[in-house]
Every structure is written in structure tokens, then in C-alpha cells.
Design a protein around this motif. Structure first.
Motif, PDB file in Angstrom:
ATOM      1  N   UNK A  34       0.835  -1.199   0.000  1.00 55.84           N
ATOM      2  CA  UNK A  34       0.000   0.000   0.000  1.00 55.84           C
ATOM      3  C   UNK A  34       0.873   1.253   0.000  1.00 55.84           C
ATOM      4  N   UNK A  35       0.753   2.073  -1.046  1.00 55.44           N
ATOM      5  CA  UNK A  35       1.565   3.288  -1.120  1.00 55.44           C
ATOM      6  C   UNK A  35       1.185   4.325  -0.059  1.00 55.44           C
ATOM      7  N   UNK A  36      -0.033   4.252   0.446  1.00 55.92           N
ATOM      8  CA  UNK A  36      -0.461   5.224   1.454  1.00 55.92           C
ATOM      9  C   UNK A  36      -1.489   4.589   2.375  1.00 55.92           C
ATOM     10  N   UNK A  37      -1.705   5.190   3.535  1.00 56.82           N
ATOM     11  CA  UNK A  37      -2.752   4.694   4.428  1.00 56.82           C
ATOM     12  C   UNK A  37      -4.133   4.723   3.771  1.00 56.82           C
ATOM     13  N   UNK A  70     -18.022   0.441  10.546  1.00 55.74           N
ATOM     14  CA  UNK A  70     -18.174   1.587  11.448  1.00 55.74           C
ATOM     15  C   UNK A  70     -17.020   1.650  12.453  1.00 55.74           C
ATOM     16  N   UNK A  71     -16.652   0.500  12.987  1.00 60.62           N
ATOM     17  CA  UNK A  71     -15.545   0.433  13.940  1.00 60.62           C
ATOM     18  C   UNK A  71     -14.226   0.807  13.263  1.00 60.62           C
ATOM     19  N   UNK A  72     -14.002   0.297  12.060  1.00 61.94           N
ATOM     20  CA  UNK A  72     -12.796   0.654  11.322  1.00 61.94           C
ATOM     21  C   UNK A  72     -12.733   2.156  11.092  1.00 61.94           C
ATOM     22  N   UNK A  77     -10.095   7.262  11.722  1.00 60.57           N
ATOM     23  CA  UNK A  77     -10.283   8.724  11.741  1.00 60.57           C
ATOM     24  C   UNK A  77      -9.065   9.471  12.297  1.00 60.57           C
ATOM     25  N   UNK A  78      -8.478   9.071  13.437  1.00 64.61           N
ATOM     26  CA  UNK A  78      -7.302   9.797  13.939  1.00 64.61           C
ATOM     27  C   UNK A  78      -6.090   9.676  13.007  1.00 64.61           C
ATOM     28  N   UNK A  79      -5.952   8.559  12.338  1.00 73.83           N
ATOM     29  CA  UNK A  79      -4.846   8.380  11.387  1.00 73.83           C
ATOM     30  C   UNK A  79      -5.042   9.314  10.204  1.00 73.83           C
ATOM     31  N   UNK A  80      -6.268   9.343   9.704  1.00 72.42           N
ATOM     32  CA  UNK A  80      -6.567  10.202   8.565  1.00 72.42           C
ATOM     33  C   UNK A  80      -6.369  11.676   8.918  1.00 72.42           C
ATOM     34  N   UNK A  81      -6.688  12.045  10.141  1.00 76.25           N
ATOM     35  CA  UNK A  81      -6.528  13.444  10.568  1.00 76.25           C
ATOM     36  C   UNK A  81      -5.061  13.868  10.555  1.00 76.25           C
ATOM     37  N   UNK A  82      -4.147  12.929  10.688  1.00 80.16           N
ATOM     38  CA  UNK A  82      -2.719  13.254  10.671  1.00 80.16           C
ATOM     39  C   UNK A  82      -2.133  13.346   9.271  1.00 80.16           C
ATOM     40  N   UNK A  83      -2.907  12.925   8.267  1.00 79.03           N
ATOM     41  CA  UNK A  83      -2.417  12.971   6.892  1.00 79.03           C
ATOM     42  C   UNK A  83      -2.460  14.396   6.364  1.00 79.03           C
ATOM     43  N   UNK A  84      -1.607  14.702   5.410  1.00 85.21           N
ATOM     44  CA  UNK A  84      -1.694  16.028   4.776  1.00 85.21           C
ATOM     45  C   UNK A  84      -3.100  16.256   4.213  1.00 85.21           C
TER      46      UNK A  84
END
Length: 90
Positions: A34-37, A70-72, A77-84
Motif C-alpha cells: 500500500x503506497x499510502x494509508x 463503522x468500527x474501522x 479517523x485519527x490516522x486520517x486526521x494526521x495525513x496532509x
């Protein structure tokens, strides 16, 4: 839980076959495929979306897939918030 489909998104079909389950997601992750999260998250979502698409709402598989998706989303969400900003999905 997995799904086989020819899907572009939840409601439109395309010629691209998709054979994916959580085992393959895990394998791809372990091989750094996976190139990105966001690419990882896209595959995880697809597994659960396929399970919901191919199982009726009255089936327990559909319900479990909905709960796991929903759980995923809650965990991601916190990981995505740290992305550019240009890599976030709304």
C-alpha cells in the motif's frame, strides 16, 4: 468475510474485477503493497462494502460487516486526521 465483485463504488459497476478479503489485505500490508494509508483504508472499506452489497440486510453477515466498517472508520479517523490535507477523504 470477503467479496467478489466488479465494482467502482457502492452503486456503479465497472469491468475491473475485485477479489478481496481481509486475509489479502493483511498480506498486502505485510508486503508493504500500500503506497499510502488511504490505499489500505480503501481496501478495508471495499471488503466490508462488498459483504454488505452481496448479503441482504436481513443477513447477519451484512450486519456484522456494517458494524466492523463503522468500527474501522472510528479507528482510522485519527490516522486520517494526521495525513496532509490533500490526502484526506471526507
Amino acid at each position: 468475510m470477503g467479496g467478489v465483485g466488479t465494482r467502482k463504488n457502492k452503486s456503479t459497476f465497472t469491468d475491473k474485477p475485485i477479489l478481496l478479503d481481509l486475509g489479502l489485505v493483511k498480506l498486502n500490508l505485510s508486503k508493504n503493497m500500500y503506497p499510502s494509508p488511504l490505499d489500505f483504508a480503501s481496501d478495508v472499506r471495499l471488503v466490508f462494502e462488498n459483504a454488505m452489497l452481496y448479503n441482504p440486510k436481513t443477513d447477519e453477515v451484512h450486519g456484522m460487516a456494517y458494524q466492523l466498517l463503522s468500527y474501522f472508520e472510528m479507528l482510522f479517523r485519527p490516522i486520517q486526521a494526521k495525513l496532509p490535507t490533500n490526502q484526506r477523504v471526507n
